[in-house]
Motif scaffolding. Structure first.
Motif, PDB file in Angstrom:
ATOM      1  N   LEU A  53       0.865  -1.156  -0.108  1.00 17.00           N
ATOM      2  CA  LEU A  53       0.044   0.188   0.040  1.00 17.00           C
ATOM      3  C   LEU A  53       0.924   1.232  -0.064  1.00 17.00           C
ATOM      4  CD1 LEU A  53      -2.759  -1.054   2.446  1.00 17.00           C
ATOM      5  CD2 LEU A  53      -2.978  -0.654  -0.199  1.00 17.00           C
ATOM      6  N   GLU A  54       2.107   1.255   0.220  1.00 18.73           N
ATOM      7  CA  GLU A  54       3.290   2.289   0.227  1.00 18.73           C
ATOM      8  C   GLU A  54       3.708   2.618  -0.972  1.00 18.73           C
ATOM      9  OE1 GLU A  54       5.780   1.362   3.515  1.00 18.73           O
ATOM     10  OE2 GLU A  54       4.409   1.547   4.936  1.00 18.73           O
ATOM     11  N   PHE A  55       3.347   1.611  -2.203  1.00 12.34           N
ATOM     12  CA  PHE A  55       3.820   1.909  -3.588  1.00 12.34           C
ATOM     13  C   PHE A  55       3.099   3.067  -4.116  1.00 12.34           C
ATOM     14  CE2 PHE A  55       5.720  -2.266  -2.836  1.00 12.34           C
ATOM     15  CZ  PHE A  55       6.661  -2.409  -3.964  1.00 12.34           C
ATOM     16  N   HIS A  56       3.465   3.682  -5.096  1.00 13.59           N
ATOM     17  CA  HIS A  56       2.937   4.811  -5.930  1.00 13.59           C
ATOM     18  C   HIS A  56       1.637   4.459  -6.292  1.00 13.59           C
ATOM     19  CE1 HIS A  56       2.310   7.503  -9.183  1.00 13.59           C
ATOM     20  NE2 HIS A  56       2.845   8.242  -8.525  1.00 13.59           N
ATOM     21  N   LYS A  57       0.706   5.175  -6.306  1.00 18.65           N
ATOM     22  CA  LYS A  57      -0.481   4.909  -6.582  1.00 18.65           C
ATOM     23  C   LYS A  57      -1.029   4.258  -7.702  1.00 18.65           C
ATOM     24  CE  LYS A  57      -2.749   9.114  -8.608  1.00 18.65           C
ATOM     25  NZ  LYS A  57      -3.983   9.833  -8.469  1.00 18.65           N
ATOM     26  N   ASP A  58      -0.208   4.296  -8.703  1.00 14.65           N
ATOM     27  CA  ASP A  58      -0.576   3.791 -10.220  1.00 14.65           C
ATOM     28  C   ASP A  58       0.273   2.345 -10.215  1.00 14.65           C
ATOM     29  OD1 ASP A  58      -2.583   5.821 -10.918  1.00 14.65           O
ATOM     30  OD2 ASP A  58      -1.076   7.007 -11.497  1.00 14.65           O
ATOM     31  N   SER A  59       0.928   2.062  -9.357  1.00 13.11           N
ATOM     32  CA  SER A  59       1.815   0.897  -9.529  1.00 13.11           C
ATOM     33  C   SER A  59       1.305  -0.356  -9.321  1.00 13.11           C
ATOM     34  CB  SER A  59       2.917   0.993  -8.705  1.00 13.11           C
ATOM     35  OG  SER A  59       2.475   1.013  -7.274  1.00 13.11           O
ATOM     36  N   LEU A  60       1.734  -1.378 -10.031  1.00 15.89           N
ATOM     37  CA  LEU A  60       0.904  -2.786  -9.641  1.00 15.89           C
ATOM     38  C   LEU A  60       1.247  -3.173  -8.136  1.00 15.89           C
ATOM     39  CD1 LEU A  60       0.317  -5.595 -10.637  1.00 15.89           C
ATOM     40  CD2 LEU A  60       2.784  -6.218 -11.011  1.00 15.89           C
ATOM     41  N   GLY A  61       2.132  -2.860  -7.460  1.00 14.56           N
ATOM     42  CA  GLY A  61       2.347  -2.909  -6.038  1.00 14.56           C
ATOM     43  C   GLY A  61       1.250  -2.364  -5.277  1.00 14.56           C
ATOM     44  N   ARG A  62       0.767  -1.033  -5.560  1.00 18.59           N
ATOM     45  CA  ARG A  62      -0.360  -0.771  -4.832  1.00 18.59           C
ATOM     46  C   ARG A  62      -1.370  -1.190  -5.123  1.00 18.59           C
ATOM     47  NH1 ARG A  62      -0.551   4.735  -2.671  1.00 18.59           N
ATOM     48  NH2 ARG A  62      -2.645   4.984  -1.821  1.00 18.59           N
ATOM     49  N   LYS A  63      -1.592  -1.354  -6.419  1.00 14.64           N
ATOM     50  CA  LYS A  63      -3.009  -2.095  -6.629  1.00 14.64           C
ATOM     51  C   LYS A  63      -3.247  -3.355  -6.075  1.00 14.64           C
ATOM     52  CE  LYS A  63      -4.515   0.882  -9.803  1.00 14.64           C
ATOM     53  NZ  LYS A  63      -5.492   2.123  -9.504  1.00 14.64           N
ATOM     54  N   LEU A  64      -2.173  -4.158  -5.860  1.00 19.99           N
ATOM     55  CA  LEU A  64      -2.194  -5.301  -5.337  1.00 19.99           C
ATOM     56  C   LEU A  64      -2.439  -5.222  -3.816  1.00 19.99           C
ATOM     57  CD1 LEU A  64      -1.738  -8.583  -5.736  1.00 19.99           C
ATOM     58  CD2 LEU A  64       0.402  -8.287  -5.317  1.00 19.99           C
ATOM     59  N   GLY A  65      -1.873  -4.334  -3.395  1.00 24.48           N
ATOM     60  CA  GLY A  65      -2.354  -3.920  -1.644  1.00 24.48           C
ATOM     61  C   GLY A  65      -3.666  -3.607  -1.648  1.00 24.48           C
ATOM     62  N   GLU A  66      -4.094  -2.792  -2.635  1.00 21.58           N
ATOM     63  CA  GLU A  66      -5.470  -2.343  -2.662  1.00 21.58           C
ATOM     64  C   GLU A  66      -6.396  -3.679  -2.778  1.00 21.58           C
ATOM     65  OE1 GLU A  66      -5.701   0.801  -5.334  1.00 21.58           O
ATOM     66  OE2 GLU A  66      -4.843   2.090  -3.899  1.00 21.58           O
ATOM     67  N   PHE A  67      -6.307  -4.561  -3.566  1.00 24.37           N
ATOM     68  CA  PHE A  67      -6.730  -5.996  -3.705  1.00 24.37           C
ATOM     69  C   PHE A  67      -6.972  -6.736  -2.131  1.00 24.37           C
ATOM     70  CE2 PHE A  67      -6.446 -10.425  -4.782  1.00 24.37           C
ATOM     71  CZ  PHE A  67      -7.908 -10.495  -5.653  1.00 24.37           C
ATOM     72  N   TYR A  68      -5.974  -6.692  -1.668  1.00 24.01           N
ATOM     73  CA  TYR A  68      -5.840  -7.534  -0.536  1.00 24.01           C
ATOM     74  C   TYR A  68      -6.710  -6.831   0.700  1.00 24.01           C
ATOM     75  CZ  TYR A  68      -1.914 -10.298  -2.063  1.00 24.01           C
ATOM     76  OH  TYR A  68      -0.939 -11.326  -2.822  1.00 24.01           O
ATOM     77  N   LYS A  69      -6.598  -5.592   0.563  1.00 31.45           N
ATOM     78  CA  LYS A  69      -7.305  -4.698   1.715  1.00 31.45           C
ATOM     79  C   LYS A  69      -8.793  -4.717   1.305  1.00 31.45           C
ATOM     80  CE  LYS A  69      -7.677  -0.354   3.607  1.00 31.45           C
ATOM     81  NZ  LYS A  69      -7.025   1.070   3.770  1.00 31.45           N
ATOM     82  N   LYS A  70      -9.327  -4.725  -0.048  1.00 34.09           N
ATOM     83  CA  LYS A  70     -10.475  -4.745  -0.457  1.00 34.09           C
ATOM     84  C   LYS A  70     -11.342  -6.311  -0.233  1.00 34.09           C
ATOM     85  CE  LYS A  70     -13.572  -4.447  -4.499  1.00 34.09           C
ATOM     86  NZ  LYS A  70     -13.649  -4.459  -6.157  1.00 34.09           N
ATOM     87  N   HIS A  71     -10.452  -7.011  -0.277  1.00 32.59           N
ATOM     88  CA  HIS A  71     -11.214  -8.388  -0.041  1.00 32.59           C
ATOM     89  C   HIS A  71     -10.719  -9.118   1.253  1.00 32.59           C
ATOM     90  CE1 HIS A  71     -12.477  -8.790  -4.290  1.00 32.59           C
ATOM     91  NE2 HIS A  71     -11.419  -8.340  -4.692  1.00 32.59           N
ATOM     92  N   GLY A  72      -9.883  -8.371   1.885  1.00 35.36           N
ATOM     93  CA  GLY A  72      -9.771  -8.883   3.192  1.00 35.36           C
ATOM     94  C   GLY A  72      -8.705 -10.016   3.206  1.00 35.36           C
ATOM     95  N   PHE A  73      -7.884  -9.943   2.155  1.00 28.51           N
ATOM     96  CA  PHE A  73      -7.072 -11.461   1.862  1.00 28.51           C
ATOM     97  C   PHE A  73      -5.784 -10.822   2.647  1.00 28.51           C
ATOM     98  CE2 PHE A  73      -9.426 -12.491  -2.295  1.00 28.51           C
ATOM     99  CZ  PHE A  73     -10.230 -12.827  -1.756  1.00 28.51           C
TER     100      PHE A  73
END
Length: 161
Positions: free
Chosen positions: A39-59
């Motif tokens: 979630l600390e990666f740049h907002k448009d990066s793959l890393g950030r999107k993946l962090g948001e995916f985990y957060k959104k789904h509770g994974f």
């Protein structure tokens, strides 16, 4: 009745996923990052999107299976059980082949046949994408997500003269 069939598939998955990681992912190492760091990666990066995916789904990240979650992002496949099976069909179409994938495809087809059209479409989608099933996405976490997604969705890049 569907609930019972899905429970059976979840039971089989739960019993086989650790074996899969042990025997099919022997040489693979766990990623260096956790969900919070992503979630600390740049907002448009793959890393950030993946962090948001985990957060959104509770994974939480499953060691040695992190690429699987990137596959969800790249392909737009959902996370419910029929979508997970569709993802396996997509990966089969993309060129991935192993016993665990084949078992998921066969069992999914037999136990949830009402999703056959969805599975067929996922397989075709995988065939129409550039091969990505073998990529270690950890090294691409800093890259722009949309650029990565666009690259794999284009099987052949047009050449302009």
């Amino acid at each position: 009745m569907k609930k019972l069939r899905v429970q059976f598939l979840l039971f089989v998955y739960d019993k086989t996923q650790k074996l899969y990681r042990t025997y099919f992912k022997k040489k693979k190492r766990q990623w260096q990052f956790n969900e919070k760091q992503l979630l600390e990666f740049h907002k448009d990066s793959l890393g950030r999107k993946l962090g948001e995916f985990y957060k959104k789904h509770g994974f939480t990240m499953i060691p040695k299976m992190e690429n699987h979650d990137v596959h969800h992002l790249l392909t737009g496949c959902g996370t419910n059980f029929e979508d997970e099976i569709a993802m396996q069909f997509l990966l089969l179409g993309n060129g991935k082949l192993n016993a665990h994938l084949l078992a998921a495809v066969v069992l999914g087809s037999i136990i949830l046949p009402e999703y056959y059209k969805m599975y067929r479409n996922a397989y075709q989608k995988g065939k129409n994408m550039r091969a990505f099933h073998h990529i270690d996405f950890e090294s691409l976490l800093w890259q722009n997500f949309e650029n990565i997604q666009d690259f794999f969705r284009q099987k052949e890049t047009p050449v302009y003269y």
